[in-house]
Write a protein that holds these residues in place. Structure first.
Motif, mmCIF file in Angstrom:
data_model
loop_
_atom_site.group_PDB
_atom_site.id
_atom_site.type_symbol
_atom_site.label_atom_id
_atom_site.label_comp_id
_atom_site.label_asym_id
_atom_site.label_seq_id
_atom_site.Cartn_x
_atom_site.Cartn_y
_atom_site.Cartn_z
ATOM 1 N N LEU A 116 42.397 43.768 45.312
ATOM 2 C CA LEU A 116 43.501 43.748 44.548
ATOM 3 C C LEU A 116 43.397 44.289 43.200
ATOM 4 O O LEU A 116 42.249 44.333 42.486
ATOM 5 N N LYS A 169 41.470 30.218 34.331
ATOM 6 C CA LYS A 169 42.967 30.104 34.485
ATOM 7 C C LYS A 169 43.687 31.209 34.426
ATOM 8 O O LYS A 169 44.715 31.533 34.840
ATOM 9 N N TRP A 204 44.389 32.863 37.673
ATOM 10 C CA TRP A 204 45.393 32.251 38.343
ATOM 11 C C TRP A 204 46.651 32.751 37.815
ATOM 12 O O TRP A 204 47.780 33.038 38.421
ATOM 13 N N GLN A 205 47.006 32.603 36.597
ATOM 14 C CA GLN A 205 48.256 32.994 35.892
ATOM 15 C C GLN A 205 48.638 34.525 36.116
ATOM 16 O O GLN A 205 49.737 34.685 36.437
ATOM 17 N N ARG A 206 47.646 35.313 35.715
ATOM 18 C CA ARG A 206 48.094 36.742 35.828
ATOM 19 C C ARG A 206 47.870 37.483 37.193
ATOM 20 O O ARG A 206 48.579 38.161 37.711
ATOM 21 N N MET A 207 47.116 36.966 38.055
ATOM 22 C CA MET A 207 46.866 37.557 39.503
ATOM 23 C C MET A 207 47.633 36.673 40.690
ATOM 24 O O MET A 207 47.741 37.343 41.800
ATOM 25 N N LYS A 208 47.886 35.569 40.144
ATOM 26 C CA LYS A 208 48.692 34.542 41.150
ATOM 27 C C LYS A 208 47.906 34.218 42.448
ATOM 28 O O LYS A 208 48.004 34.339 43.525
ATOM 29 N N ILE A 209 46.291 34.313 42.237
ATOM 30 C CA ILE A 209 45.577 33.753 43.026
ATOM 31 C C ILE A 209 44.710 32.769 42.795
ATOM 32 O O ILE A 209 44.370 32.574 41.659
ATOM 33 N N VAL A 210 44.426 31.963 43.697
ATOM 34 C CA VAL A 210 43.894 30.811 43.805
ATOM 35 C C VAL A 210 42.137 31.079 44.203
ATOM 36 O O VAL A 210 41.874 31.798 45.257
#
Lengths: 323, 323
Positions: free
Chosen positions: A32, A271, A274-280
């Motif tokens: 990604l 954090k 998670w917020q910007r790439m939407k991955i855990v």
């Protein structure tokens, strides 16, 4: 107790064989990109998403290579390891795919969720006390009783060869990379990168990223010999273990530099991802990005592969939440 | 105040034109699968990941279609909307790409993080009181003063045509789907699915998923007329708004059924998706999976496209965390 780390160091041919062997059992994970992070860092970042890997982490590469490389006779006795993390999950997953037993020695104090996850993949847990001496004693007993093949989480040459398949995919997926960066704990992933890249992309820079609070690899690298810490404390819980002789070989010979980040920098980078790439992803995976943000001059203008090593997170205990 | 919803209903040609128009400004988002969820549901699920979309949600499709379809003369005056959610972000993003102003009317009580995100994309915020009458009054004033083009979050035909590009991609990416399921709030995404699929895959079933606590579309569908609720309360905050005449047209003519899920079922499905698929998605996006888990007989044995509509989540307020 015979230890497979006594085998000779893996070669790039071992990586190629591993890749063929494990291909049916792993994902070729996606890469990604994020225009947000490119703008923030001034580099072009390519995130190799092993958090989407089977069993949730790159460790399944090495574990599968060990499990599927066993002869029928050896496989019948199963495999064994000590780990309370992704290696235990991955080895259980791989053994389950082959239909052989996987014995895991875990501290009785390990979170119930981790034990449940290992059992969910078919792993057989034997509990020990939370000390090195108890772990070694219990593991020796399990090993002797079962005759299972010991698969060390990172120092095993089969495991290093398996982890080497990750950077091989990355180089196939992204052209003209200038550098690769990955977290370093015991050094299995970094050793795999060194093994593969020194063969197929010898000019590529290889950076290892480590928590300041568990910086034994950094200090080893500067000192020129293995320095092991006793029980460092960091939220990047996959990165607490020390280098061993096989991983030290690769780290000392091929790593460009080791960079470190503080706990808060790691949490912030996690954090933000998670917020910007939407991955855990796990705290450990945020260490490379944290060091890139901290050392912009090292990476600016470069095409950089960033290994996101895993996504097994306790959703009820996120590190930015107040305790 | 002239409302673009007075334009005629969009056609499939409008979807094709929209797709060409917005292609440079959006991601062709990936489709993910999960062997875990396939086993759990007995269906084959294909997750269309609009949480990885530009501005973090599918809404950027419709917003970009409206913005880039404007004449130079109209574009010069900018665009305007009222929204405190993903439409505000998306319209600001699209307007920024075209270099024109975007006016957003938001309640002064909206979270600061949302206001900051809109401003981050260049949106110009005018605050109103948190009531429908204040919002309409303030919006009318902004609209009159600026002459900006009003882009309704879902009832605008240009927006519906833009959202129709999502299911077009899904059908290109996954062969032989039996059904598609998406969340329903105002009905923009579902209307887009209806518009596209009734043209290119008329046998495909179209399910809409809605929170029990904001089930106005469900009740409208059963009653055969629009029923609007006043301020329903649900964690799926993108799904609180009622259907309007244009979206009702598509929903009433093409939707197979509307299924609902409780708040706890939505939270459980959301957490499980984060844990197993390692993706960050909004509570709204968990409603389809929650209804699939609740109605296994409807989906078992089918190939089902599931639209993950967005990933803009407040990481400090995850719904499974104690308040």
């Amino acid at each position: 107790m015979k230890d497979m780390t006594e085998r000779p160091l893996p070669t790039f041919d071992d990586v190629l064989q591993a890749h063929e062997r494990i291909a049916p059992h792993i994902h070729r994970t996606p890469v990604l990109t994020s225009s947000y992070f490119n703008e923030l860092t001034g580099a072009e970042l390519f995130f190799k998403c092993e958090n989407f890997q089977k069993a949730g982490a790159f460790k399944v590469r090495g574990a599968s290579n060990a499990v599927f490389g066993l002869s029928e006779e050896m496989a019948a006795k199963g495999v064994a390891t000590h780990s309370s993390g992704n290696h235990a999950l991955s080895l259980s997953y791989a053994a389950g795919r082959r239909g052989i037993p996987c014995h895991v020695v875990m501290p009785r104090t390990a979170p119930e969720a981790k034990k449940a996850a290992v059992r969910g993949y078919g792993g057989i847990i034997t509990e020990c006390e939370p000390s090195t001496s108890s772990r070694e004693e219990v593991f020796a007993k399990v090993h002797e009783e079962t005759g299972a093949d010991f698969v060390h989480p990172y120092n095993d040459p089969r495991v290093i060869a398996g982890q080497g398949t990750c950077s091989r995919e990355l180089v196939e997926q992204v052209s003209d990379l200038d550098a690769v960066i990955a977290p370093i704990g015991g050094g299995g992933m970094i050793s795999g990168c060194c093994l593969t890249l020194s063969n197929i992309a010898p000019d590529m820079e290889i950076y290892a990223a480590e928590p300041e609070q568990a910086d034994d690899a950094y200090r080893s690298f500067k000192a020129g010999r293995i320095i092991a810490d006793d029980a460092p404390v960091t939220i990047a819980d996959g990165l607490k273990v020390p280098l061993k002789e096989n991983t030290w070989h690769f780290v000392s010979n091929h790593v460009t530099d080791i960079l470190t980040a503080s706990e808060q920098e790691i949490i912030d980078a996690m954090k933000l991802t998670w917020q910007r790439m939407k991955i855990v992803m796990e705290p450990s995976c945020a260490v490379p990005l944290a060091t890139i943000l901290k050392n912009p001059d090292v990476f600016r203008g470069k095409r950089v592969g960033v290994v996101i090593t895993g996504g097994n997170v306790d959703m009820d205990k996120l590190p930015w939440m107040a305790a």
